[in-house]
Design a protein around this motif. Structure first.
Motif, PDB file in Angstrom:
ATOM      1  N   ASP A  85       0.835  -0.841   0.117  1.00 15.47           N
ATOM      2  CA  ASP A  85      -0.022  -0.082   0.399  1.00 15.47           C
ATOM      3  C   ASP A  85       0.878   0.977  -0.083  1.00 15.47           C
ATOM      4  O   ASP A  85       0.191   1.803  -0.732  1.00 15.47           O
ATOM      5  CB  ASP A  85      -0.789   0.168   1.590  1.00 15.47           C
ATOM      6  N   PHE A  86       2.644   1.058   0.745  1.00 16.88           N
ATOM      7  CA  PHE A  86       2.967   2.931   1.278  1.00 16.88           C
ATOM      8  C   PHE A  86       3.726   2.722  -0.741  1.00 16.88           C
ATOM      9  O   PHE A  86       3.731   3.912  -0.941  1.00 16.88           O
ATOM     10  CB  PHE A  86       3.922   2.541   1.901  1.00 16.88           C
ATOM     11  N   GLU A 105       8.857  13.160  -1.174  1.00 12.02           N
ATOM     12  CA  GLU A 105      10.054  13.426  -0.775  1.00 12.02           C
ATOM     13  C   GLU A 105       9.196  13.613   1.184  1.00 12.02           C
ATOM     14  O   GLU A 105       9.645  13.073   2.443  1.00 12.02           O
ATOM     15  CB  GLU A 105      10.475  14.681  -0.211  1.00 12.02           C
ATOM     16  N   ALA A 106       7.858  14.477   1.275  1.00 10.86           N
ATOM     17  CA  ALA A 106       7.517  14.727   2.270  1.00 10.86           C
ATOM     18  C   ALA A 106       6.640  13.158   2.924  1.00 10.86           C
ATOM     19  O   ALA A 106       6.892  12.626   4.140  1.00 10.86           O
ATOM     20  CB  ALA A 106       6.074  15.415   2.144  1.00 10.86           C
ATOM     21  N   LEU A 107       6.349  12.184   2.507  1.00  5.98           N
ATOM     22  CA  LEU A 107       5.473  10.921   2.238  1.00  5.98           C
ATOM     23  C   LEU A 107       7.027  10.310   2.838  1.00  5.98           C
ATOM     24  O   LEU A 107       6.018   9.330   3.958  1.00  5.98           O
ATOM     25  CB  LEU A 107       4.528  10.659   1.169  1.00  5.98           C
ATOM     26  N   ILE A 108       8.251  10.348   2.589  1.00  8.28           N
ATOM     27  CA  ILE A 108       8.810   9.256   2.624  1.00  8.28           C
ATOM     28  C   ILE A 108       9.613   9.907   4.929  1.00  8.28           C
ATOM     29  O   ILE A 108       9.675   9.376   5.543  1.00  8.28           O
ATOM     30  CB  ILE A 108       9.878   8.997   2.090  1.00  8.28           C
ATOM     31  N   ASP A 135       1.344   6.897  -7.213  1.00  8.50           N
ATOM     32  CA  ASP A 135      -0.079   7.596  -6.862  1.00  8.50           C
ATOM     33  C   ASP A 135       0.375   9.500  -6.609  1.00  8.50           C
ATOM     34  O   ASP A 135      -0.307   9.444  -7.100  1.00  8.50           O
ATOM     35  CB  ASP A 135      -0.666   7.079  -6.145  1.00  8.50           C
ATOM     36  N   VAL A 136       1.408   8.990  -5.874  1.00  8.15           N
ATOM     37  CA  VAL A 136       1.289  11.192  -4.731  1.00  8.15           C
ATOM     38  C   VAL A 136       2.640  11.443  -6.368  1.00  8.15           C
ATOM     39  O   VAL A 136       3.439  11.442  -7.219  1.00  8.15           O
ATOM     40  CB  VAL A 136       2.354  10.872  -3.723  1.00  8.15           C
ATOM     41  N   GLU A 137       2.170  12.658  -6.020  1.00 10.15           N
ATOM     42  CA  GLU A 137       2.453  13.496  -7.054  1.00 10.15           C
ATOM     43  C   GLU A 137       4.330  13.734  -6.884  1.00 10.15           C
ATOM     44  O   GLU A 137       4.925  14.169  -5.704  1.00 10.15           O
ATOM     45  CB  GLU A 137       2.386  15.140  -7.281  1.00 10.15           C
ATOM     46  N   PRO A 138       5.323  13.672  -7.994  1.00  9.56           N
ATOM     47  CA  PRO A 138       6.816  13.424  -7.373  1.00  9.56           C
ATOM     48  C   PRO A 138       6.977  14.532  -6.570  1.00  9.56           C
ATOM     49  O   PRO A 138       7.811  14.550  -5.959  1.00  9.56           O
ATOM     50  CB  PRO A 138       7.547  14.022  -9.021  1.00  9.56           C
TER      51      PRO A 138
END
Length: 56
Positions: free
Chosen positions: A16-17, A30-33, A23-26
């Motif tokens: 899922d991650f 960085e913020a997701l990670i 799916d997230v914009e490029p």
């Protein structure tokens, strides 16, 4: 069961991650990670709790 093998992305949560990262914009990757890494480093007592439950 959510785990099907022993690889780093061989369970539902990790898959899922990986999908969310795809799916997230490029610009937002960085913020997701960074958020995942911060939650991981902020977690305390996780291993200690397991050791306390294990029989001597």
């Amino acid at each position: 069961m959510a785990t099907w093998d022993t690889g780093p992305f061989d369970n539902d949560t990790d898959a899922d991650f990986a999908n969310a990262l795809d799916d997230v914009e490029p610009e937002a990757r960085e913020a997701l990670i960074r958020g995942v890494l911060l939650r991981t480093t902020d977690a305390t007592g996780y291993l200690m709790e397991e050791e306390a439950v294990a029989p001597p």
